[in-house]
Write an enzyme that holds these catalytic residues in place. Sequence first.
Site, PDB file in Angstrom:
ATOM      1  N   ARG A   1     -31.315 -15.789  43.948  1.00  0.00           N
ATOM      2  CA  ARG A   1     -32.586 -16.045  44.639  1.00  0.00           C
ATOM      3  C   ARG A   1     -33.777 -15.303  44.041  1.00  0.00           C
ATOM      4  NH1 ARG A   1     -30.357 -15.491  50.756  1.00  0.00           N
ATOM      5  NH2 ARG A   1     -29.045 -17.309  50.633  1.00  0.00           N
TER       6      ARG A   1
ATOM      7  N   HIS B   1      -7.651 -11.649  42.516  1.00  0.00           N
ATOM      8  CA  HIS B   1      -7.610 -11.027  41.184  1.00  0.00           C
ATOM      9  C   HIS B   1      -6.288 -10.307  40.901  1.00  0.00           C
ATOM     10  CE1 HIS B   1      -8.846  -7.315  43.249  1.00  0.00           C
ATOM     11  NE2 HIS B   1      -8.500  -6.660  42.163  1.00  0.00           N
TER      12      HIS B   1
ATOM     13  N   LYS C   1      -3.601  -9.560  37.146  1.00  0.00           N
ATOM     14  CA  LYS C   1      -3.254  -8.241  36.590  1.00  0.00           C
ATOM     15  C   LYS C   1      -2.041  -8.391  35.678  1.00  0.00           C
ATOM     16  CE  LYS C   1      -4.992  -5.431  40.420  1.00  0.00           C
ATOM     17  NZ  LYS C   1      -5.919  -4.459  39.869  1.00  0.00           N
TER      18      LYS C   1
ATOM     19  N   GLU D   1      -5.156   2.955  48.129  1.00  0.00           N
ATOM     20  CA  GLU D   1      -6.407   3.276  47.426  1.00  0.00           C
ATOM     21  C   GLU D   1      -6.890   4.636  47.889  1.00  0.00           C
ATOM     22  OE1 GLU D   1      -9.219  -0.194  46.808  1.00  0.00           O
ATOM     23  OE2 GLU D   1      -8.245  -0.704  48.686  1.00  0.00           O
TER      24      GLU D   1
ATOM     25  N   ASP E   1      -8.555  -8.083  54.151  1.00  0.00           N
ATOM     26  CA  ASP E   1      -9.005  -7.710  52.802  1.00  0.00           C
ATOM     27  C   ASP E   1      -7.833  -7.631  51.817  1.00  0.00           C
ATOM     28  OD1 ASP E   1     -11.009  -6.894  50.972  1.00  0.00           O
ATOM     29  OD2 ASP E   1     -10.451  -4.790  51.238  1.00  0.00           O
TER      30      ASP E   1
ATOM     31  N   HIS F   1      -3.692 -10.039  48.556  1.00  0.00           N
ATOM     32  CA  HIS F   1      -2.994  -9.285  47.507  1.00  0.00           C
ATOM     33  C   HIS F   1      -1.530  -8.974  47.886  1.00  0.00           C
ATOM     34  CE1 HIS F   1      -6.962  -9.117  46.013  1.00  0.00           C
ATOM     35  NE2 HIS F   1      -7.334  -7.948  46.497  1.00  0.00           N
TER      36      HIS F   1
ATOM     37  N   LYS G   1      -6.869   2.442  52.788  1.00  0.00           N
ATOM     38  CA  LYS G   1      -7.946   3.142  52.078  1.00  0.00           C
ATOM     39  C   LYS G   1      -7.805   4.625  52.391  1.00  0.00           C
ATOM     40  CE  LYS G   1     -10.882  -0.517  51.140  1.00  0.00           C
ATOM     41  NZ  LYS G   1     -11.034  -0.900  49.742  1.00  0.00           N
TER      42      LYS G   1
HETATM   43  C1  BG6 Z   1     -10.507  -6.190  46.600  1.00  0.00           C
HETATM   44  C2  BG6 Z   1     -10.806  -5.623  47.955  1.00  0.00           C
HETATM   45  O1  BG6 Z   1     -10.030  -7.508  46.714  1.00  0.00           O
HETATM   46  O2  BG6 Z   1      -9.516  -5.401  45.970  1.00  0.00           O
HETATM   47  C3  BG6 Z   1     -11.244  -4.173  47.849  1.00  0.00           C
HETATM   48  O3  BG6 Z   1     -11.832  -6.383  48.566  1.00  0.00           O
HETATM   49  C4  BG6 Z   1     -10.240  -3.374  47.074  1.00  0.00           C
HETATM   50  O4  BG6 Z   1     -11.421  -3.603  49.144  1.00  0.00           O
HETATM   51  C5  BG6 Z   1      -9.904  -4.061  45.757  1.00  0.00           C
HETATM   52  O5  BG6 Z   1     -10.802  -2.083  46.832  1.00  0.00           O
HETATM   53  C6  BG6 Z   1      -8.760  -3.367  45.051  1.00  0.00           C
HETATM   54  O6  BG6 Z   1      -8.638  -3.909  43.760  1.00  0.00           O
HETATM   55  P1  BG6 Z   1      -7.978  -3.075  42.580  1.00  0.00           P
HETATM   56  O7  BG6 Z   1      -7.943  -4.036  41.448  1.00  0.00           O
HETATM   57  O8  BG6 Z   1      -8.853  -1.884  42.355  1.00  0.00           O
HETATM   58  O9  BG6 Z   1      -6.623  -2.674  43.083  1.00  0.00           O
END
Ligand code: BG6
Length: 542
Positions: A92, A231, A235, A269, A288, A293, A393
Site C-alpha cells: 500500500r 515452512h 526444512k 523456542e 500457531d 508444524h 515459547k
Molecule cells: C512460525 C510461527 O510459523 O514458526 C512462529 O508463527 C514461530 O511463532 C516460527 O516462531 C518457528 O519457526 P522456526 O523455523 O524458527 O522453527
Amino acid sequence: MSPARVPAAPPVARTARQLRESVTAARRRGRADTDTNPLRQGLRLERVPDPCAFVLFGATGDLAHRKVVPAIYQLWRTNLLPVEFSLVAVARRPYTSEAFAAELKASLEKYSRVLPIDEDSWAELAKRITYQQLDFADDAGFDSLGQKLDELDAKCGTAGNRLFYLAVQPSQVTEIVRQLGRVGLDKEVRGAGWRRLIVEKPFGRDLDSARLLNHEVHKVFRESQVYRIDHYLGKETVRNLMVFRFGNGIFEPVWNRSYVDHVQITVAESIGVEARGAFYEETGASRDILQNHLLQLMTLVAMEPPSSFQADALRDQKLQVLRAIAAPDADQVRKNVVRGQYGPGWVQGEPAAGYRQEPEVDPESETETFVAGRFEIDDWRWSGVPFYLRAGKRMPKRATEISIQFKDVPLRLFRESTGDPAPNVLAMRIQPDEGIMLRFAAKVPGLGLDVRTVNMDFAYDTSFVVDSPDAYETLILDSLLGDASLFTRADEVEAAWGVVTPIINAWAEMPPPHFPNYAAGSWGPEAADELLERDGRRWRRI
Ligand code: BG6
C-alpha cells in the site's frame, strides 16, 4: 534469528549465454567436488524454473523482508532462477521501484544467510524489481497490475507465467484472490503461461473458517494452482525424514506398534512473542504450531510409504494419518491436552518478561504460549501407540526434535548390572545441531559386565560439508517448478483443523485457566510432565 555467515560465491554472469556457461562450469565444479567427497553426490539441483513474474503481495512486511526476498536473492545468486525473471513488489505504501529495491537491499544485509551481499548479482536482480502501489480493495489498482504484468511479459520475456505470493494478513487473502479473479489473472490459457498462488499460514483459525477460505480460494483458483506454505516442510531435516524412512530398508520393519513404545515431538523456542503480541493474542500455540508444524511432523513420521513422491501420492498418505487421529471430546481434552502461558523468568541467563507483560498483550490474557497433548492414531500401524506433542515459547532452549522410543527388551538380562540399559531411542534433531541419534546398550570395557547406553550420532554439519538452503528457498523454488509435494492441500489443512478445533472449543467452555503457569526458561507447566508420568513415561531431556 541471526543468519549464519558463510562466504559468498564469486559473482555470476547473467546473460543467457554466460548463464549457460556458468551453470555448466558449476556442474563441472560439482562433479569435481563429488569426486572427492561421495556424500556430496546428487546435492546439486539442475532444473531451472520457467521464465516468470513473481508478484509479492505484502512486500513491505516483515515476512517479505526477512524470509521471502532473502530466499529469492539466494536462488538468483546461485543461478537457480531464470534470466527472464521479474519481481513485482506490491503493497500500500508509496515507493519508487529504486527506493524500494534499496530497502530490500538493506534488509538483505541483515537477513541474508550468505553475507556479504554479492554486489554484481544483486545489481542484476535489482534491475528486475518493480514496485506497484496497490490498495487491495481498489479495482483500478488491480487493473493496472494486470497491464503491468503484460508489459513485463513483452519487456522481460516472463512468458505469461505468474506466481502470486500472499505474504499478507490472513484477513486480506480473500479480497486479493477475488480481485485476481476479477481481472482474470488466475486464468491459465493453454500455451500462454501458468498462474500459481502461494498462501501463508495460518490458513483459517478453525475448521469452519478454513473451509470457508478454501471455498473462496476455489471460486477463483483450481486446487492444483494453490500452494499453502508450512515452512517446516521445507526444512532440510524434515525432508530427510522421508529419505530416512523410505530410502533405508532396515527401519521400516520396526516402524510400527510392535516395536515402537511411543513417539515424542517437541517444538521448543527460547524466544517469546517478540513484536508479534497482537498476532499471537489471536493465535496461541495451538493455532500457531500444533495445527500445522507439529501435526505435519507427525504425519511424516506416521504415514504409510507413498507409491511415489508425486505431490498427491504423498499428500494422500499424510491425509490418511490426519483423518485417523482421534479427535478428542471435552473430557479427553481435559485429560490429554495441557495448555500453559509463561510468566516472568530467566532464559539463557537473561531476565525475561511474562507473556502478559509483552507489548500488545492483554494483561489478563488467556492465550496459551505452550501446548502439549497425547494423541493416538487409529490405524493398524499405530493403534495403541501414544504420540506426545508439545510446543512452547520461552523454553530453556530452541530445539525441535522427533524421538521414536522403542519398546524394552522382552527379558532384561542385564538388570543386575550397573547401569541397567534403557530402551532404544532414535532421535531426529530437526534444529539446531541437525542430525540423527540412535541410543543403544553397550558393554563397558573391563572384566566385569557393566552395561551403559551410548549414542551413535550422525551430524549434518560434519558429514556434509555443504550449507543447507533455508526452507523458503526450497519451497519457493518448488513452487516455481510446479512441485506441490511440500505444500499442504485443502483437505489436509481441514483435517488438521479437525483435530485442533475440538481442543480450542473445549477450552473456550472451560473455566479460565490458571495463567501464568510456567516460568520463562522452564520446560512448561507441571501438568505437561504429569501427562507422561501418568503413562509411566517422561519427556526426553533435549
Ligand atoms: C512460525 C510461527 O510459523 O514458526 C512462529 O508463527 C514461530 O511463532 C516460527 O516462531 C518457528 O519457526 P522456526 O523455523 O524458527 O522453527
